[in-house]
Every structure is written in C-alpha cells, then in structure tokens.
Design a protein around this motif. Structure first.
Motif, PDB file in Angstrom:
ATOM      1  N   ALA A 178       0.859  -1.181   0.000  1.00 33.63           N
ATOM      2  CA  ALA A 178       0.000   0.000   0.000  1.00 33.63           C
ATOM      3  C   ALA A 178       0.897   1.232   0.000  1.00 33.63           C
ATOM      4  O   ALA A 178       1.903   1.271   0.717  1.00 33.63           O
ATOM      5  CB  ALA A 178      -0.919   0.017   1.209  1.00 33.63           C
ATOM      6  N   VAL A 179       0.551   2.225  -0.829  1.00 30.25           N
ATOM      7  CA  VAL A 179       1.330   3.463  -0.892  1.00 30.25           C
ATOM      8  C   VAL A 179       0.402   4.674  -0.832  1.00 30.25           C
ATOM      9  O   VAL A 179      -0.739   4.615  -1.274  1.00 30.25           O
ATOM     10  CB  VAL A 179       2.198   3.551  -2.175  1.00 30.25           C
ATOM     11  N   ASP A 180       0.917   5.744  -0.275  1.00 31.16           N
ATOM     12  CA  ASP A 180       0.253   7.050  -0.270  1.00 31.16           C
ATOM     13  C   ASP A 180       1.305   8.067  -0.687  1.00 31.16           C
ATOM     14  O   ASP A 180       2.239   8.353   0.079  1.00 31.16           O
ATOM     15  CB  ASP A 180      -0.299   7.364   1.119  1.00 31.16           C
ATOM     16  N   LEU A 181       1.152   8.603  -1.900  1.00 31.44           N
ATOM     17  CA  LEU A 181       2.152   9.527  -2.435  1.00 31.44           C
ATOM     18  C   LEU A 181       2.216  10.832  -1.660  1.00 31.44           C
ATOM     19  O   LEU A 181       3.234  11.533  -1.713  1.00 31.44           O
ATOM     20  CB  LEU A 181       1.859   9.819  -3.909  1.00 31.44           C
ATOM     21  N   ASP A 182       1.154  11.166  -0.969  1.00 33.75           N
ATOM     22  CA  ASP A 182       1.100  12.432  -0.223  1.00 33.75           C
ATOM     23  C   ASP A 182       1.234  12.200   1.275  1.00 33.75           C
ATOM     24  O   ASP A 182       0.652  12.922   2.092  1.00 33.75           O
ATOM     25  CB  ASP A 182      -0.201  13.155  -0.555  1.00 33.75           C
ATOM     26  N   GLY A 183       2.023  11.202   1.632  1.00 30.76           N
ATOM     27  CA  GLY A 183       2.197  10.842   3.031  1.00 30.76           C
ATOM     28  C   GLY A 183       3.325  11.594   3.692  1.00 30.76           C
ATOM     29  O   GLY A 183       3.767  12.650   3.234  1.00 30.76           O
ATOM     30  N   ASN A 184       3.835  10.981   4.754  1.00 29.78           N
ATOM     31  CA  ASN A 184       4.912  11.570   5.544  1.00 29.78           C
ATOM     32  C   ASN A 184       6.080  10.609   5.730  1.00 29.78           C
ATOM     33  O   ASN A 184       6.918  10.812   6.590  1.00 29.78           O
ATOM     34  CB  ASN A 184       4.393  11.991   6.924  1.00 29.78           C
ATOM     35  N   GLY A 185       6.099   9.546   4.938  1.00 26.91           N
ATOM     36  CA  GLY A 185       7.154   8.558   5.089  1.00 26.91           C
ATOM     37  C   GLY A 185       6.870   7.552   6.180  1.00 26.91           C
ATOM     38  O   GLY A 185       7.795   6.906   6.688  1.00 26.91           O
ATOM     39  N   SER A 205      11.065   4.807   1.749  1.00 30.92           N
ATOM     40  CA  SER A 205       9.830   5.435   2.231  1.00 30.92           C
ATOM     41  C   SER A 205      10.119   6.714   3.003  1.00 30.92           C
ATOM     42  O   SER A 205       9.505   7.757   2.748  1.00 30.92           O
ATOM     43  CB  SER A 205       9.071   4.442   3.120  1.00 30.92           C
ATOM     44  N   ARG A 206      11.069   6.652   3.916  1.00 27.74           N
ATOM     45  CA  ARG A 206      11.378   7.813   4.771  1.00 27.74           C
ATOM     46  C   ARG A 206      11.797   9.024   3.964  1.00 27.74           C
ATOM     47  O   ARG A 206      11.340  10.137   4.216  1.00 27.74           O
ATOM     48  CB  ARG A 206      12.491   7.425   5.750  1.00 27.74           C
ATOM     49  N   HIS A 207      12.639   8.825   2.971  1.00 25.56           N
ATOM     50  CA  HIS A 207      13.198   9.981   2.261  1.00 25.56           C
ATOM     51  C   HIS A 207      12.366  10.420   1.058  1.00 25.56           C
ATOM     52  O   HIS A 207      12.543  11.531   0.564  1.00 25.56           O
ATOM     53  CB  HIS A 207      14.645   9.698   1.867  1.00 25.56           C
ATOM     54  N   ILE A 240       6.796   8.980   0.881  1.00 20.41           N
ATOM     55  CA  ILE A 240       5.700   8.131   0.442  1.00 20.41           C
ATOM     56  C   ILE A 240       5.425   7.118   1.541  1.00 20.41           C
ATOM     57  O   ILE A 240       6.318   6.351   1.914  1.00 20.41           O
ATOM     58  CB  ILE A 240       6.049   7.406  -0.873  1.00 20.41           C
ATOM     59  N   ASP A 241       4.217   7.150   2.102  1.00 25.66           N
ATOM     60  CA  ASP A 241       3.848   6.132   3.083  1.00 25.66           C
ATOM     61  C   ASP A 241       3.837   4.780   2.386  1.00 25.66           C
ATOM     62  O   ASP A 241       3.283   4.642   1.284  1.00 25.66           O
ATOM     63  CB  ASP A 241       2.460   6.401   3.669  1.00 25.66           C
ATOM     64  N   MET A 242       4.427   3.772   3.021  1.00 20.67           N
ATOM     65  CA  MET A 242       4.489   2.440   2.430  1.00 20.67           C
ATOM     66  C   MET A 242       4.219   1.366   3.473  1.00 20.67           C
ATOM     67  O   MET A 242       4.822   1.382   4.553  1.00 20.67           O
ATOM     68  CB  MET A 242       5.873   2.169   1.821  1.00 20.67           C
ATOM     69  N   ALA A 243       3.303   0.473   3.144  1.00 17.20           N
ATOM     70  CA  ALA A 243       3.126  -0.761   3.900  1.00 17.20           C
ATOM     71  C   ALA A 243       3.477  -1.896   2.953  1.00 17.20           C
ATOM     72  O   ALA A 243       2.858  -2.040   1.898  1.00 17.20           O
ATOM     73  CB  ALA A 243       1.698  -0.893   4.399  1.00 17.20           C
ATOM     74  N   ILE A 244       4.487  -2.669   3.313  1.00 13.08           N
ATOM     75  CA  ILE A 244       4.989  -3.723   2.436  1.00 13.08           C
ATOM     76  C   ILE A 244       5.145  -4.997   3.256  1.00 13.08           C
ATOM     77  O   ILE A 244       5.919  -5.025   4.222  1.00 13.08           O
ATOM     78  CB  ILE A 244       6.353  -3.340   1.811  1.00 13.08           C
ATOM     79  N   HIS A 245       4.406  -6.009   2.882  1.00 13.41           N
ATOM     80  CA  HIS A 245       4.518  -7.308   3.554  1.00 13.41           C
ATOM     81  C   HIS A 245       4.724  -8.368   2.486  1.00 13.41           C
ATOM     82  O   HIS A 245       3.937  -8.472   1.543  1.00 13.41           O
ATOM     83  CB  HIS A 245       3.263  -7.591   4.383  1.00 13.41           C
ATOM     84  N   ALA A 246       5.793  -9.132   2.640  1.00 12.53           N
ATOM     85  CA  ALA A 246       6.134 -10.133   1.630  1.00 12.53           C
ATOM     86  C   ALA A 246       6.542 -11.447   2.281  1.00 12.53           C
ATOM     87  O   ALA A 246       7.220 -11.458   3.317  1.00 12.53           O
ATOM     88  CB  ALA A 246       7.277  -9.615   0.750  1.00 12.53           C
ATOM     89  N   ALA A 294      14.629  11.671  -5.476  1.00 11.39           N
ATOM     90  CA  ALA A 294      14.226  11.973  -6.847  1.00 11.39           C
ATOM     91  C   ALA A 294      12.743  11.675  -7.057  1.00 11.39           C
ATOM     92  O   ALA A 294      12.026  12.457  -7.707  1.00 11.39           O
ATOM     93  CB  ALA A 294      15.081  11.176  -7.836  1.00 11.39           C
ATOM     94  N   LEU A 295      12.253  10.571  -6.497  1.00  9.41           N
ATOM     95  CA  LEU A 295      10.832  10.248  -6.587  1.00  9.41           C
ATOM     96  C   LEU A 295       9.977  11.304  -5.894  1.00  9.41           C
ATOM     97  O   LEU A 295       8.949  11.733  -6.418  1.00  9.41           O
ATOM     98  CB  LEU A 295      10.562   8.891  -5.936  1.00  9.41           C
ATOM     99  N   ARG A 296      10.421  11.699  -4.710  1.00  8.34           N
ATOM    100  CA  ARG A 296       9.679  12.734  -3.966  1.00  8.34           C
ATOM    101  C   ARG A 296       9.510  13.982  -4.819  1.00  8.34           C
ATOM    102  O   ARG A 296       8.416  14.552  -4.907  1.00  8.34           O
ATOM    103  CB  ARG A 296      10.431  13.059  -2.673  1.00  8.34           C
ATOM    104  N   GLN A 297      10.579  14.400  -5.452  1.00 11.85           N
ATOM    105  CA  GLN A 297      10.548  15.596  -6.291  1.00 11.85           C
ATOM    106  C   GLN A 297       9.621  15.411  -7.485  1.00 11.85           C
ATOM    107  O   GLN A 297       8.807  16.274  -7.816  1.00 11.85           O
ATOM    108  CB  GLN A 297      11.982  15.879  -6.760  1.00 11.85           C
ATOM    109  N   ALA A 298       9.713  14.245  -8.136  1.00  7.75           N
ATOM    110  CA  ALA A 298       8.998  14.028  -9.389  1.00  7.75           C
ATOM    111  C   ALA A 298       7.496  13.861  -9.217  1.00  7.75           C
ATOM    112  O   ALA A 298       6.719  14.289 -10.066  1.00  7.75           O
ATOM    113  CB  ALA A 298       9.569  12.803 -10.104  1.00  7.75           C
ATOM    114  N   VAL A 299       7.069  13.222  -8.122  1.00 10.03           N
ATOM    115  CA  VAL A 299       5.635  12.935  -7.965  1.00 10.03           C
ATOM    116  C   VAL A 299       4.883  14.025  -7.213  1.00 10.03           C
ATOM    117  O   VAL A 299       3.663  13.971  -7.102  1.00 10.03           O
ATOM    118  CB  VAL A 299       5.385  11.560  -7.297  1.00 10.03           C
TER     119      VAL A 299
END
Length: 198
Positions: free
Chosen positions: A21-28, A47-49, A52-58, A176-181
């Motif tokens: 799960a991702v949220d592009l407008d999150g807080n890391g 995620s931190r930098h 983007i909020d990320m929940a990743i379970h694998a 770079a992702l933070r800047q681009a999105v």
C-alpha cells in the motif's frame, strides 16, 4: 487532480505473496516486512526519504534465495505507485538527486515518462553485503523502472563501502521520486507533457 493519490496491491505467484500500500502524499510512515533484513533497511530509507507512506509485507521462497522476493517487491511497489499517480496530472514529472554518504557519491535522475528505461552505472566491490546479494540492487531498480513506467538513471561516481553504495542509491531514488511525484502548484491541472498524456 486526484486528491487521494493512494493505491493498494496484492500480488501472488508460486514464488512470492506480496501486499503493498502506498500514499504519495504521506509523511514517510512505513511498515515493512519482507524477511530480508538488509532489503527492509533499504525500503525503510526509500519510504522515509521519499515521504511516500508504504506498507509492504512479503513472503517469498527465501529457502532458495532472496532474488524472487526483492524483484517481486519492486514490481509490486512500481505498480502501486503507477496506479496512485493516475493520469499524472499536476506532477512535477522530473526528479534528480546527488547524494553523499561518507566517501560515496551516487546520483539518481528520473522522468515519470510512461517509457520504462534503466541506465545503471554502478559497481559494487564485493558480491554480498552481509548475506544480501549486491546484484539484487539492480534487479530492484529495474523492477521499479519497468513497473512504475519511468526512465531511471542511476550512477555511483565513487565509493568503496558497499553498504553505503546501496544505501546512497536507495536514498537518492527516494529523493528523486519525492521531487517528481509532487504536485506543481503552478500547473496542478495540467499533464506535464506537450503531448497531453504521459
């Protein structure tokens, strides 16, 4: 502009089961568990930098090796980010970061272009970082580039500490992702392309 730039994705194969799960407008904010310790550390940085909020379970076939888990997590994250971007209206589109960690310097530049491409100019000086195969860093970046639909260039200019090489790349990708999105307030209702689509 879609105010809810979020996505959830479940991916199941004979080799891995992944929920992202991702949220592009999150807080890391992040919850990460892949069973691969060093990889979890790198995803934590991503995620931190990027904020983007990320929940990743694998769960993967780690009794074989880490390859399927790392690659498939990259696929799932890329697909989730692509879905969260929607029609890409209002995004900055381009991002780049020069990042240093002690004696290491890496650069990541990217274009959320819809045209997947990876340029990889990175050399590790050892085959593993602890038990983690350094070849898997490229596999992850390639999975992200293809499945997010971005042109991604990654280069390590110098560095002799393999942990720092890998971490500098993940952190530079994040910035770079933070800047681009991010949404460009001067063009929030426009797709950033003369074609009108990305």
């Amino acid at each position: 502009m879609d105010a809810m730039r979020k996505a959830k994705l479940d991916r199941k194969t004979n080799e891995t089961e992944i929920a992202v799960a991702v949220d592009l407008d999150g807080n890391g904010v992040r919850q990460i568990e892949t069973g691969v310790g060093f990889f979890d550390h790198m995803l934590d940085q991503l995620s931190r930098h990027s904020l983007i909020d990320m929940a990743i379970h694998a769960r993967g076939d780690l009794e074989i090796d880490d390859h399927h888990t790392v690659e498939d997590v990259g696929i799932a994250i890329g697909q989730a980010i692509k879905e969260a971007l929607g029609d890409k209206k209002g995004i900055v589109r381009y991002g780049s970061c020069d990042l240093v960690m002690d004696g290491t310097k890496s650069t990541v530049a990217l274009d959320v272009s819809g045209r997947p491409f990876l340029v990889w100019r990175v050399q590790f000086t050892a085959p593993t970082i602890g038990k983690f195969d350094t070849e898997l860093v490229r596999e992850f970046f390639q999975a992200i580039a293809i499945n997010t639909g971005i042109t991604l260039h990654a280069e390590t200019h110098y560095g002799d500490n393999n942990h720092h090489i890998a971490e500098s790349l993940f952190k530079a990708l994040a910035r770079a992702l933070r800047q681009a999105v991010e949404i460009d307030p001067r063009a929030a209702d426009q797709v950033p392309s003369t074609k009108g689509v990305l």
